[in-house]
Motif scaffolding. Structure first.
Motif: not given
Length: 212
Positions: A1-4, A40-41, A45-50, A79-80
């Motif tokens: 899983m790719r995260v920003v 950055a998103v 194109a991450p799976d989730v942004s924290v 988005i988390l």
């Protein structure tokens, strides 16, 4: 899983990177402000942004505003929100489309990596993750439109209800006229009162205050 990851505190950011990577995810970008998050998103194109809420320049709600902007530009972006605070003003907007893929957890309630991993996976899969305290405050805000106002904004609205002009409010609060105008603009926005060439918004804001 790719995260920003968006977190302005360097120490917290490094700690979160380690936690997220321990959860089996890859942090593809780590930024410290809202505009950098939006960029950055768009780039990764991450799976989730924290996302943390309070970031430069004002350290109020820049993270949430950036998250809302991301969802506006890319509906369905996951988005988390992971923060120490509950900010209801933009949180409602973030959940408004009911599309899922959104979470809001308080940092001090995330007790281990497994809990963070579960939240990331559920949000990435299109689910919704909400801290009970967030639910409570969002519900209270929906019942009371004034709940979204800051203490200073409530004070300004109270003086408006007493019939004070902007100049009089400046004198009472010992602030500049520009500051009062900004507070009043925020009040109108939070109460959902659209721009008008008349004093209609001021009257409607006062009526809202007097009804509660």
């Amino acid at each position: 899983m790719r995260v920003v990851l968006a977190e302005d505190s360097v120490l917290l950011r490094e700690g979160l990177i380690r936690l997220i990577e321990e959860a089996g995810c890859q942090v593809v970008a780590a930024v410290g402000d809202g505009p950098s998050l939006v960029t950055a998103v768009a780039e990764h194109a991450p799976d989730v942004s924290v996302v943390d809420i309070r970031m430069p320049p004002t350290h109020t709600d820049e993270g949430l505003r950036a998250a809302v902007e991301i969802r506006r530009r890319a509906p369905g972006a996951k988005i988390l929100v992971l923060s120490q605070y509950v900010e209801v003003t933009y949180a409602g907007d973030l959940f408004a489309d009911r599309a899922g893929g959104v979470g809001y957890l308080l940092k001090d309630r995330v007790v281990d990596v497994d809990e963070l991993t579960d939240a990331l996976r559920r949000v990435a899969a299109g689910g919704t993750v909400l801290d009970p305290q967030v639910v409570s405050e969002l519900f209270a805000a929906r019942r009371d439109p004034l709940a979204t106002l800051t203490p200073r904004e409530r004070e300004v609205l109270g003086l408006m209800a007493q019939g004070c002009t902007n100049t009089a409010i400046c004198r009472r609060l010992v602030v500049s006229e520009g500051a009062v105008e900004k507070h009043i603009g925020n009040i109108f926005g939070k109460l959902g009162l659209p721009p008008s060439d008349s004093d209609h918004r001021r009257v409607m804001a006062v009526l809202t205050y007097l009804r509660l």
